[in-house]
Scaffold this active site. Structure first.
Site, PDB file in Angstrom:
ATOM      1  N   GLU B 209      59.890  51.767  36.243  1.00  0.00           N
ATOM      2  CA  GLU B 209      59.564  50.367  37.453  1.00  0.00           C
ATOM      3  C   GLU B 209      60.431  49.152  36.799  1.00  0.00           C
ATOM      4  O   GLU B 209      61.656  49.388  35.958  1.00  0.00           O
ATOM      5  CB  GLU B 209      58.250  49.563  36.806  1.00  0.00           C
ATOM      6  CG  GLU B 209      58.014  49.449  35.335  1.00  0.00           C
ATOM      7  CD  GLU B 209      56.726  48.435  35.327  1.00  0.00           C
ATOM      8  OE1 GLU B 209      55.391  49.449  35.610  1.00  0.00           O
ATOM      9  OE2 GLU B 209      56.457  47.564  34.823  1.00  0.00           O
ATOM     10  N   HIS B 248      53.988  43.261  34.065  1.00  0.00           N
ATOM     11  CA  HIS B 248      55.640  43.326  32.690  1.00  0.00           C
ATOM     12  C   HIS B 248      56.598  42.513  32.653  1.00  0.00           C
ATOM     13  O   HIS B 248      56.751  41.777  33.741  1.00  0.00           O
ATOM     14  CB  HIS B 248      55.434  45.072  33.002  1.00  0.00           C
ATOM     15  CG  HIS B 248      54.383  45.922  32.754  1.00  0.00           C
ATOM     16  ND1 HIS B 248      54.848  47.167  33.349  1.00  0.00           N
ATOM     17  CD2 HIS B 248      52.984  45.894  32.803  1.00  0.00           C
ATOM     18  CE1 HIS B 248      53.270  47.477  33.355  1.00  0.00           C
ATOM     19  NE2 HIS B 248      52.104  47.430  32.963  1.00  0.00           N
TER      20      HIS B 248
END
Lengths: 388, 292
Positions: B209, B248
């Protein structure tokens, strides 16, 4: 969590980093009045927003007199500033920072962060500081030099040699950087960025702009963090969601997204966008969230007039089982006046149970076996403008 | 074979007596009988979940022969717990705790420099070798033994994709969650190296990601050699707005990389097959098998 410019500078100042004298103002009149306290021949008026890239976007103005300061403040305050780092709609300027304009001999860039590989603090330095630094650094990766801090005392000489290599010389400059490193280590910071770090015409080293990021995860031992970040950049719904164990980032579309997990949330938004839809938000329900937390997140979406339809993309696992999320959705729907249609893909731990909860409690839900199925349907609903 | 953990792994749990510790130890021990004890200072000599408790990792290792530890200690104490396990010289430490301060992780990484311990996580769903050993919090019902190796940065997305693999009849050799934090233990390159040496793994899936440099480093590694097995990559966050943290942690933009597009193009250039989206990963693996 990023601090504002004046908060960042205040913290660095406590560690002995020199900064220009400045004041924060919320109105043009206040800016005019406060700048009279600043000993300077000329002033700079700086828009306070959480994103960088202000200089190139017209967010920094020079003014020769207090009345000119007021004029510049009037133009900036309440305007929307669109920079390389903001969303397309820009960020509203709620305050300006007025400071003494400094006679600069040369701009440099320095930053302290963690090196992801070694996990140790790393110093980034460049002789190409200033407003165009980020663009320069992207084009030429050699423009930035890095130095890994070590806790051994003999490394001071290595640091001096490293800094000399980028043109930063003299005991005052080295001292400033050591002070910034100390601030980084003693305050649970994850970033100290000084750009530009300047040598002034009269030979001093000064932080003209500074950006500091706090580690919210260290809040348990830094009680001061809560008050420092109180009114920073987050929308009220984002702050509200944080309290409920949900990471929420407001976006500009009309499809409300409920997903558990950051990766799943990002994957969902990618697929919505590919299918021609626009997510209204990014959502990551943390593993520690309970049904009531989820309900709060869903309520924030239901009460947002731009949201037309809600997509649930849930993969139950461990503690956030699918039924926990379904219960939360159900709580929110039982209390809300506005019951938007829900399209759902629910799999993983207790998926069947979760689906049953939604159906039994008459949440207006359509269930799909695949993510693509659910996403195509939600985009169809949003684009038809149907609101159930 | 599998990587990092298998049926010979003997696991202790640091923080076993807490609410989460009890819940996940119970689930993991029911899944596979790899669990040999727990650590909680002050509780040495007692029993919890029918397993012996010890006051320290060192003591637990000496008594049980444990070679792996699951750290499920609250964030304020998790850094010290990992350091204790590393200093005791245990083989594998899996930390599922999230929200650990970066300055604590910095100390953990320092401790790792002079040790042979493999750290998985933190903020990770853990590691699962289906049918052999589970150290973590992931659901296991939709997993099965097989030949797909998976390394990922996010938990629920991985579970979703693992479930899709199982549904398609494609089992997994080992699934490793490297964790969603900026500072973590094993990275994609470490996983790729181990999967390359693992005879059971026939294809490797990376689920990446935005943020960090793990994907870029994986691409550089893949470009540096003939990997010999197909590598399939999914990178999510292609439309995430810049400069905002999406769950995150990202990293400083000047450290380079970070955007999903950059990661996708360098992985593609290095020979990885790119999955278009989270529903395309299984199909992407099949494409490589058809081509091979």
């Amino acid at each position: 969590m990023m601090l504002s410019e004046n908060q960042s500078k205040e913290l660095l100042c406590q560690y002995g980093v020199l900064i220009p004298e400045g004041r924060l103002a919320h109105t043009p009149e206040q800016a005019e009045k406060l700048c009279k306290d600043i000993k300077a021949r000329k002033y700079v008026v700086k828009a306070q927003i959480a994103a960088g890239g202000r200089g190139l976007a017209g967010g920094i103005k020079f003014a020769a007199t207090p009345s000119a300061v007021a004029n510049e403040a009037r133009t900036l305050l309440n305007s929307k500033l669109v920079t390389e780092q903001t969303a397309a709609a820009g960020e509203t300027v709620h305050s300006v920072y007025v400071e003494a304009a400094i006679d600069i001999a040369k701009n440099y860039y320095i930053a302290i962060s963690f090196d992801p590989n070694s996990g140790q603090p790393i110093l980034l330095a460049s002789a190409a500081g200033g407003v165009e630094f980020e663009q320069l650094a992207r084009m030429d990766e050699n423009a930035v030099k890095t130095y890994l801090f070590d806790d051994k005392p003999e490394t001071r000489d290595e640091l001096i040699a490293f800094l000399k290599g980028v043109g930063i010389e003299g005991p005052e400059a080295v001292e400033t950087i050591c002070n910034a490193h100390e601030a980084f280590c003693e305050n649970d910071l994850t970033l100290v960025e000084i750009n530009p770090f300047v040598r002034t015409a009269d030979g001093k080293w000064m932080a003209i702009d500074a950006k500091i990021a706090l580690d919210r995860n260290a809040s348990f031992r830094r009680p001061e963090f809560d008050s420092m970040v109180e009114d920073l950049g987050m929308s009220s719904s984002e702050t509200e969601a944080q309290k409920s164990n949900i990471n929420l980032v407001k976006l500009t579309g009309d499809i409300g997204v409920v997903a558990n997990g950051a990766g799943l949330g990002l994957a969902t938004n990618d697929m919505i966008t590919d299918a021609g839809g626009k997510p209204a938000n990014f959502m990551d329900i943390r593993t520690t969230a309970r049904s009531f937390d989820v309900a709060r997140g869903v309520e924030l979406l239901l009460s947002d007039p731009t949201v037309k339809v809600i997509l649930l993309n849930i993969h139950g696992g461990g503690m956030t089982a699918a039924d926990t999320v379904a219960e939360g959705v159900n709580f929110a729907y039982s209390r809300a006046a506005r019951k938007l249609p829900v399209v759902a893909h629910i799999s993983g731990h207790n998926a069947e149970w979760g689906i049953n909860i939604l159906r039994d409690r008459q949440v207006p839900v359509e269930i799909f076996d695949t993510m693509s199925g659910a996403i195509n349907r939600v985009v169809e609903i949003a684009s038809s403008g149907r609101t159930g | 074979m599998a990587i990092f953990v298998n049926s010979d792994t003997r696991v202790i749990v640091q923080g076993m007596t807490g609410r989460s510790g009890t819940f996940y130890t119970d689930q993991s021990a029911r899944y596979a009988p790899c669990y040999v004890g727990g650590v909680r200072p002050g509780k040495g000599g007692s029993q919890h979940l029918d397993l012996p408790m010890f006051n320290s990792v060192k003591e637990a290792m000496a008594e049980t022969g444990a070679n792996a530890s699951m750290v499920i200690v609250p964030a304020p104490y998790a850094g010290d717990a990992m350091i204790e396990a590393i200093e005791a010289g245990i083989g594998v430490v899996v930390c599922v705790t999230e929200r650990i301060p970066q300055h604590d992780m910095s100390r953990v990484k320092k401790a790792l420099q002079s040790s042979k311990t493999v750290l998985i996580g933190p903020n990770s769903q853990g590691i699962l070798t289906p049918g052999q050993c589970k150290i973590g919090v992931m659901p296991t019902r939709l997993t099965m033994p097989g030949n797909i190796g998976i390394a990922s940065r996010s938990a629920s997305l991985t579970s979703e994709i693992v479930a899709q693999f199982s549904k398609a009849g494609m089992g997994q050799s080992t699934t490793v969650g490297i964790g969603g934090d900026t500072l973590h233990g094993v990275n994609f390159v470490d996983c790729l190296k181990h999967f390359r040496d693992d005879d059971e793994t026939e294809a490797v899936v990376l689920i990446g990601e935005i943020g960090g440099r793990d994907e870029e480093e994986a691409a550089a590694y893949l470009a540096s050699l003939d990997y010999g097995k197909p590598v399939i990559a999914l990178v999510v966050g292609r439309f995430a707005p810049r400069g905002r943290q999406m769950g995150h942690a990202g990293t400083l933009s000047v450290l380079g990389g970070g955007t999903a597009q950059d990661k996708i193009s360098c992985l593609r250039d290095a020979g990885a097959v790119i999955a278009e989206n989270a529903d395309d990963v299984v199909a992407a693996v099949k494409r490589t098998q058809a081509a091979g």
